[in-house]
Design an enzyme around this catalytic site. Sequence first.
Site, PDB file in Angstrom:
ATOM      1  CG  ASP A 225      -0.086   5.697  -1.586  1.00  0.00           C
ATOM      2  OD1 ASP A 225       0.192   4.564  -2.001  1.00  0.00           O
ATOM      3  OD2 ASP A 225      -1.027   5.931  -0.810  1.00  0.00           O
TER       4      ASP A 225
ATOM      5  CE  LYS B 150       7.143   3.505   0.018  1.00  0.00           C
ATOM      6  NZ  LYS B 150       5.939   4.339   0.124  1.00  0.00           N
TER       7      LYS B 150
ATOM      8  N   GLY C 273       1.405  -0.653  -3.492  1.00  0.00           N
ATOM      9  CA  GLY C 273       1.294  -0.586  -4.946  1.00  0.00           C
ATOM     10  C   GLY C 273       2.324   0.409  -5.431  1.00  0.00           C
ATOM     11  CG  HIS C 274       6.059   0.235  -4.469  1.00  0.00           C
ATOM     12  ND1 HIS C 274       7.187  -0.202  -3.839  1.00  0.00           N
ATOM     13  CD2 HIS C 274       5.237   0.683  -3.495  1.00  0.00           C
ATOM     14  CE1 HIS C 274       7.045  -0.022  -2.530  1.00  0.00           C
ATOM     15  NE2 HIS C 274       5.865   0.496  -2.304  1.00  0.00           N
TER      16      HIS C 274
ATOM     17  CD  GLN D  26       2.594  -0.823   3.441  1.00  0.00           C
ATOM     18  OE1 GLN D  26       3.484  -1.435   3.995  1.00  0.00           O
ATOM     19  NE2 GLN D  26       1.968  -1.307   2.393  1.00  0.00           N
TER      20      GLN D  26
ATOM     21  NE  ARG E 188       2.568  12.528  -8.560  1.00  0.00           N
ATOM     22  CZ  ARG E 188       1.463  11.957  -9.037  1.00  0.00           C
ATOM     23  NH1 ARG E 188       0.751  11.188  -8.252  1.00  0.00           N
ATOM     24  NH2 ARG E 188       1.070  12.167 -10.268  1.00  0.00           N
TER      25      ARG E 188
ATOM     26  CB  CYS F  13      10.070  13.073  -8.839  1.00  0.00           C
ATOM     27  SG  CYS F  13      11.265  11.861  -8.296  1.00  0.00           S
TER      28      CYS F  13
HETATM   29  P1  IMP Z   1      -3.456  -2.607   5.790  1.00  0.00           P
HETATM   30  O1  IMP Z   1      -1.982  -2.389   5.700  1.00  0.00           O
HETATM   31  O2  IMP Z   1      -4.060  -3.170   4.547  1.00  0.00           O
HETATM   32  O3  IMP Z   1      -3.820  -3.372   7.037  1.00  0.00           O
HETATM   33  O4  IMP Z   1      -4.154  -1.164   5.976  1.00  0.00           O
HETATM   34  C1  IMP Z   1      -3.905  -0.356   7.125  1.00  0.00           C
HETATM   35  C2  IMP Z   1      -3.817   1.113   6.734  1.00  0.00           C
HETATM   36  O5  IMP Z   1      -2.638   1.328   5.952  1.00  0.00           O
HETATM   37  C3  IMP Z   1      -4.974   1.596   5.871  1.00  0.00           C
HETATM   38  O6  IMP Z   1      -5.232   2.954   6.183  1.00  0.00           O
HETATM   39  C4  IMP Z   1      -4.422   1.512   4.457  1.00  0.00           C
HETATM   40  O7  IMP Z   1      -5.080   2.397   3.579  1.00  0.00           O
HETATM   41  C5  IMP Z   1      -2.986   1.915   4.705  1.00  0.00           C
HETATM   42  N1  IMP Z   1      -2.061   1.377   3.682  1.00  0.00           N
HETATM   43  C6  IMP Z   1      -1.618   0.115   3.569  1.00  0.00           C
HETATM   44  N2  IMP Z   1      -0.782  -0.004   2.525  1.00  0.00           N
HETATM   45  C7  IMP Z   1      -0.684   1.217   1.988  1.00  0.00           C
HETATM   46  C8  IMP Z   1       0.058   1.745   0.901  1.00  0.00           C
HETATM   47  O8  IMP Z   1       0.829   1.053   0.219  1.00  0.00           O
HETATM   48  N3  IMP Z   1      -0.097   3.072   0.650  1.00  0.00           N
HETATM   49  C9  IMP Z   1      -0.884   3.867   1.411  1.00  0.00           C
HETATM   50  N4  IMP Z   1      -1.600   3.429   2.430  1.00  0.00           N
HETATM   51  C10 IMP Z   1      -1.494   2.110   2.729  1.00  0.00           C
END
Ligand code: IMP
Length: 427
Positions: free
Chosen positions: A13, A16, A40-41, A223, A330, A412
């Site tokens: 988050d 990116k 979620g971009h 991520q 941010r 940014c």
């Molecule tokens: P998973 O990737 O859904 O298996 O989640 C594993 C961990 O990664 C959890 O703590 C999620 O909240 C975190 N996580 C997965 N994708 C994202 C992302 O895009 N942004 C922030 N945290 C993420």
Amino acid sequence: MPVIAVIGGQWGDEGKGKVVDLLAEKASIVVRFSGGDNAGHTVVNPYGEFKLHLVPSGIFYRHTVCIIGNGVVINPAVLISEIGQLNERGVDTAKLFISDRAHLIMPYHILLDGLEEESRAGKALGTTRKGVGPAFTDKAARLGIRAGDLLDKKALLERLRFILEYKNIILTKVYEVNPLSLDEVYNDYCQYAERLAPYIRETSIMVEEALNKGELVLLEGAQGSLLDPDFGTYPYTTSSSPLASGGCLGAGISPNRLNHILGVFKAYCTRVGSGPMPTELKDEVGNLIRERAHEYGTTTGRPRRCGWFDAVAARFTSRINGFTGVAITRLDILDVFPRLKICVGYKLDKQTINYFPASITALERCQPIYEELPGWQAPTSHINEYDKLPPEAKKYLARLEELIGCPVKLICVGPRREQTIHKTPIL
Ligand code: IMP
């Protein structure tokens, strides 16, 4: 043959999506290389505001080819809906391609993600429950189904029959829930196949050809590095590598092609889900950051944990990625604070350490050692030249640069493309 990898330097988050949307203007290809629709971009541009989960953030330029690389796991229903929503809002997806080697998220992955989380009870990882972890587990277990398998329906049926028999044993005998119907899953995936077939191909050749022509290729990370299964806060991590090295693997390019690695960091820290976060603030300051920045998960809506910038963690992720430049996003969120803190070391038991420990039990005991800097208490979101930033903001950025050990190239100050300060060129 420039390649820029855009990599999250924290727990995801970091912004990116915005950075990729900016840089993609000059790129001929953008490749998403890891994760799935757990990402979620957020992109805000002249088309509006978008939350992309699978489609690369370069999709808004007609000349840019967008590839969902082999390192991504794809939920076909989510992808089809995302393509539909983009098209409805006037965004062309004719230049979107899917690697035939990318694995698919299947209905049992989503079921198992939830069931496994529930069985962990107090030790739940806080996954996004999108089936991403179980899909990567099956990839490693050689039980996956890939996008290319959608192109041969007879072979797909055989593969699904074999795998589903095994999955249904786990669903019924271990978790005592209903089995999945082969016919239903197969029919759904045949429908997805009809819709997605035109996008599926051998994509690493497309990247190779662009590089041979000297064109710019962007690798879009998902991520953040601290969620990497090897170097992150294991087991509180995701299940594919968000690192620059993961970018080579997940896009199908050689590591010797990778010459620019841009680390993206927020001016503070956030984390969503469980696991240690040494600078987390469970007070009004943390709440103020969350509310000012609207720090709620793009994919799950969960409130993000907020805290001061952790330079120990940042120096670590810079080292393991080999960042050649840094984007700080941010910055404007910090506009209101009279004093700012940066974590420059940890107190672990009675010792002072300046490294990021591998053991989460050690990391949980780490107390941040802060350095304090004066805030600027002035709005910055209208500023687009580095020299026009308040002196305290420049000092804050200079200190981050020093501690991370890497030059700040982009800053940014808001979500829109024009709310960007280009401090020094990236290429
Ligand atoms: P998973 O990737 O859904 O298996 O989640 C594993 C961990 O990664 C959890 O703590 C999620 O909240 C975190 N996580 C997965 N994708 C994202 C992302 O895009 N942004 C922030 N945290 C993420």
